[in-house]
Design a protein around this motif. Structure first.
Motif, short mmCIF file in Angstrom:
data_model
loop_
_atom_site.label_atom_id
_atom_site.label_comp_id
_atom_site.label_asym_id
_atom_site.label_seq_id
_atom_site.Cartn_x
_atom_site.Cartn_y
_atom_site.Cartn_z
N LYS A 678 0.70 -1.29 -0.03
CA LYS A 678 0.08 0.24 -0.04
C LYS A 678 0.91 1.39 -0.03
N ASN A 679 0.33 2.31 -0.51
CA ASN A 679 1.17 3.57 -0.54
C ASN A 679 0.63 4.34 1.03
N ASP A 681 -1.05 6.64 1.68
CA ASP A 681 -2.61 6.84 1.81
C ASP A 681 -3.26 5.73 2.23
N GLY A 682 -2.62 4.51 2.10
CA GLY A 682 -3.27 3.12 2.51
C GLY A 682 -3.98 2.79 1.24
N LYS A 683 -3.46 3.09 0.08
CA LYS A 683 -4.31 2.46 -1.20
C LYS A 683 -3.39 1.48 -1.72
N SER A 782 6.25 2.06 4.06
CA SER A 782 4.93 1.88 3.60
C SER A 782 4.09 0.90 4.65
N THR A 783 2.90 0.79 4.46
CA THR A 783 2.05 -0.09 5.35
C THR A 783 1.69 -1.43 4.69
N ARG A 784 2.06 -2.40 5.58
CA ARG A 784 1.70 -3.76 4.91
C ARG A 784 0.68 -4.23 5.39
N SER A 785 -0.19 -5.06 4.69
CA SER A 785 -1.35 -5.78 5.07
C SER A 785 -1.20 -7.18 5.27
#
Length: 788
Positions: A678-679, A681-683, A782-785
């Motif tokens: 994700k970027n 912005d969480g997208k 970045s944010t990872r899911s």
């Protein structure tokens, strides 16, 4: 205080202005109750309909039927009388009954009132003619709903089994679809016949005559195929006038608009579809927000006549405008099933030349106004001349015919040149201004030529011609024409090509299935008769239960016939339980087949060229049990899980519909897990990475290349000596410094797996906008899911 309940909120302001402060006008916003969506909703054998309050739109509770009824109920205690003023047709009558029932109104608590236009005089007149709800009209409307429901719920599953895909049968829509399919097949079967004619020209091209081929053709051979014969006819020069008839004729104006004619005219002249036309007409009937009245009378009508008061008003206006008015008021013959009390569509105030908030509304208003005025004008008058001329060529006698028409008085054509609902091209068989030649006199032709002709295939149905056909055959009623056409379009049973309807393969499959199974409702005669029976219910000459039960009994017999007919087998059967398989095509997802049998049979199959095939099986890499693919509850995409009860609990990620192979962490040998990046912005970026499932003990991260983990390469940063990491970004590989949090923004391009300075103007290594410092890697900000 008195309460008036109407259907549309757009009518509230107009009626409030007309009625005054002693009234409160409220809107039901259409239907408040309907039959349940997931069950038949009809009790057998009594055929009682089970209604439920409608749910809110898109999860909005305030739009539900209950909320709308409750808002009206809040004011009942202060009301001396409730006036149910829903639309003046059977559907409106049924809505009034639903309101009465849902509000718990007694007979003494309400009055039913209807008006054909929203204008002071019409409303005042309606309030002088209050009545109770016409239950015969309600029963007729319920009969239509019951019959439509029975066909849809009982026939659609059988038809879907036969076709192997979800199809929906409609009691009236299927008939309209069959008209289109039959016409298309007639076009395909048509074979062009080339034939010949001849034309001779007189007086410098002022007029011409066409060869009458009737003496040279027969019933078996209706066309002249002999080109030399046509050449001889065209070679005639000297003619003798055999007959010359001069007659005077009159042409009456077209009738005012009923709903069907309005739909036809809007389609032909304005290129507007049925749904768009009815939406514009509804807005004109209600009037713009805040207006004191609507600008046209009620637009769902099967009448082509005006009331006496309206006739007088139209004639007076036309006379004052200097238009040629007919000697006496014009009236047209009504169809036998036209609903009494309705009148044709007209403006509420003829002095208003322009009305409507959109161009579609304004164009439609002009069309309605012009038609209403023209209907009361004088006839157009003509002088018609028909001359027959005989010539001889090479010993053979040939007859030519010339037809001419000259307008001597424009009459209604002063206002409008054509009938807007007519799809004709305006051409006829006229051959110029033909003079009235003396019989027996001679006439010399200037020239002649062969006409190379060919027969034409039947024309496809346009929206206008389809509505005309439905009305002529008694299929549907004014309130249903638009819905019939919209339904077969929305279900992809027909497509529009050059404003004409062409059946899709699915549409043809549906019609073939219904015809092959022998269902009576797909026959024109049956549907026409059923519409007539519903009309009898509305007139109190037939009983709801008798009509519906007879239709249901016939349908049941037809369904039994389908089950006994060995030729009507399901297209594809389940290999495990022999129940029909059904094809399911979902937007953006793989097409599958599923078993429609017992709930215990959960057979699914893949699709290959429109046929079911065994599903591809992927064994668990640990215990060999076939893996099961599932949709993630959190996060995008799919995953694969081992369904074994032995405690295997293997989880694999999905890549292009296949399970990814197990990959071990190169440091601790624990399984790696793939995740979407994700970027900032969480997208979702569309990229992936891999992380070790060892938790805090091992924080290994790897890049993803075609569904496989690739080690993140490092190199010293030339500015701060920290490690640079090789990352996969939107534009390919690039290098970014791990010290970006401390202010080092160094980024380099990748060449052969090594960092190199970025070339000027090169997009190499350019990170995705907003993606964060390191292209989406977990250690680069970045944010990872993490999947569970």
């Amino acid at each position: 205080m008195k309460i008036m309940v109407v259907e549309s909120p757009n009518k509230v302001k107009s009626l409030s202005a007309i009625l005054g402060d002693d009234w409160k006008v409220m809107a039901s916003s259409g239907h408040i109750r309907d039959l349940p969506k997931k069950e038949l909703g009809i009790s057998l054998p009594g055929f009682e309909l089970h209604y439920e309050l409608m749910p809110g739109l898109d999860g909005k509770p305030h739009t539900s039927g209950k909320a709308r009824v409750d808002r009206i109920r809040l004011h009942l205690s202060d009301a001396e009388m409730v006036y149910l003023a829903t639309d003046p047709d059977r559907e409106g009558e049924a809505i009034a009954w639903h309101l009465k029932d849902a509000l718990g109104l007694r007979e003494s608590d309400y009055q039913r009132v209807t008006f054909g236009s929203i204008e002071p005089a019409a409303v005042s007149d309606a309030l002088r003619k209050v009545r109770k709800i016409d239950m015969d009209s309600v029963y007729a409307q319920e009969g239509r709903r019951a019959l439509d429901r029975l066909v849809g719920y009982l026939v659609s599953p059988v038809l879907s089994d036969m076709a192997g895909m979800n199809l929906s049968a409609g009691r009236v829509q299927s008939v309209a679809l069959r008209l289109i399919v039959d016409r298309e097949r007639a076009i395909r079967a048509f074979r062009v016949t080339n034939h010949f004619g001849a034309v001779v020209v007189f007086d410098g091209g002022a007029w011409s005559a066409k060869w009458d081929t009737s003496p040279f053709v027969s019933e078996d051979e209706p066309y002249v195929m002999d080109e030399p014969l046509a050449a001889r006819a065209a070679g005639c020069k000297a003619f003798r006038v055999e007959t010359a008839d001069v007659k005077h004729s009159k042409e009456n104006p077209p009738s005012p608009f009923d709903t069907a004619l309005l739909l036809q005219a809007a389609s032909v002249k304005l290129k507007m579809g049925a749904a768009e036309t009815m939406k514009a007409a509804q807005a004109l009937f209600e009037g713009p927000p805040g207006a004191e009245h609507g600008v046209i009378t009620y637009h769902r009508t099967d009448s082509v006549n005006f009331s006496e008061e309206s006739l007088a008003e139209i004639r007076a206006y036309a006379q004052a405008a200097g238009l040629p008015v007919a000697d006496k008021p014009r009236k047209w013959k009504e169809s036998e099933d036209a609903q009494a009390g309705h009148q044709a569509i007209r403006p509420t105030d003829l002095a208003v030349e322009e009305a409507g908030e959109t161009e579609a509304q304004r164009s439609l208003y002009r069309l309605i106004r012009e038609r209403a005025i023209a209907s009361q004008l004088a006839e157009a008058q003509y002088c018609n001349t028909v001359v027959r001329l005989v010539g001889v060529s090479e010993g053979t006698e040939f007859t030519f015919v010339a037809k001419g028409r000259v307008m001597t008085a424009a009459g209604w054509r002063t206002l409008t040149r054509i009938d807007a609902a007519d799809e004709g091209d305006g051409k006829d068989d006229e051959t110029g201004a033909v003079p009235a030649l003396p019989v027996g006199s001679g006439k010399q032709a200037d020239s002649g030529e062969i006409s190379k002709l060919k027969t034409a295939a039947p024309a496809r149905y346009t929206e206008a011609s389809l509505v005309k056909k439905l009305k002529a055959d008694g299929i549907g009623r004014p309130a249903t024409y638009s819905a019939i056409i919209n339904t077969i379009q929305q279900r992809n049973y027909v497509a529009l090509e050059k404003r004409a309807y062409v059946p899709t393969p699915i549409g043809e499959m549906l019609v073939d299935g219904l015809v092959k199974a022998g269902f009576g409702f797909v026959e024109l005669g049956f549907t026409r008769d059923m519409e007539a029976r519903l009309d009898l219910i509305a007139k109190g000459q037939a009983q709801y239960r008798d009509v519906v039960s007879a239709a249901h009994a016939q349908l049941q017999q037809e369904l039994i016939g389908v089950t006994l007919n060995t030729d009507l087998k399901p297209a594809h059967s389940c290999p495990n339980c022999n129940a029909p398989l059904r094809r399911l095509q979902r937007p953006g997802k793989a097409t599958i087949w599923f078993c429609t049998g017992e709930a215990t049979c959960k057979t699914f199959m893949d699709d290959e060229n429109g046929k079911p095939v065994a599903r591809k099986s992927y064994p668990c890499p640990k215990c060999s049990t076939p893996l099961r693919r599932f949709k993630r509850k959190k996060g995008p995409g799919y995953g694969w899980v081992c369904p074994s009860t032995s405690g295997c609990e293997t989880f694999l990620d999905d890549h292009n519909g296949k399970p990814l192979a197990l990959h071990a962490c190169p440091k601790c040998s624990r399984p790696l897990r793939r995740y979407p990046k994700k970027n900032a912005d969480g997208k979702l970026t569309g990229l992936h990475g891999w992380f070790c499932t060892g938790g805090d003990e091992c924080k290994t991260h790897m890049e993803d290349v075609n569904g496989k983990p690739v080690e993140i390469r490092t190199a010293p940063c030339p500015k701060c000596d920290r490690l640079m990491h090789r990352r996969m970004g939107q534009y390919g590989w690039y290098w970014g410094c791990s010290g970006y949090r401390d202010g080092c923004k160094t980024m380099m391009a990748d060449e052969g797996g090594k960092p190199v300075p970025k070339r000027s103007g090169s997009g190499s290594g350019k990170p995705r906008t907003g993606q964060g410092r390191g292209g989406g890697g977990a250690k680069s900000g970045s944010t990872r899911s993490k999947p569970k």
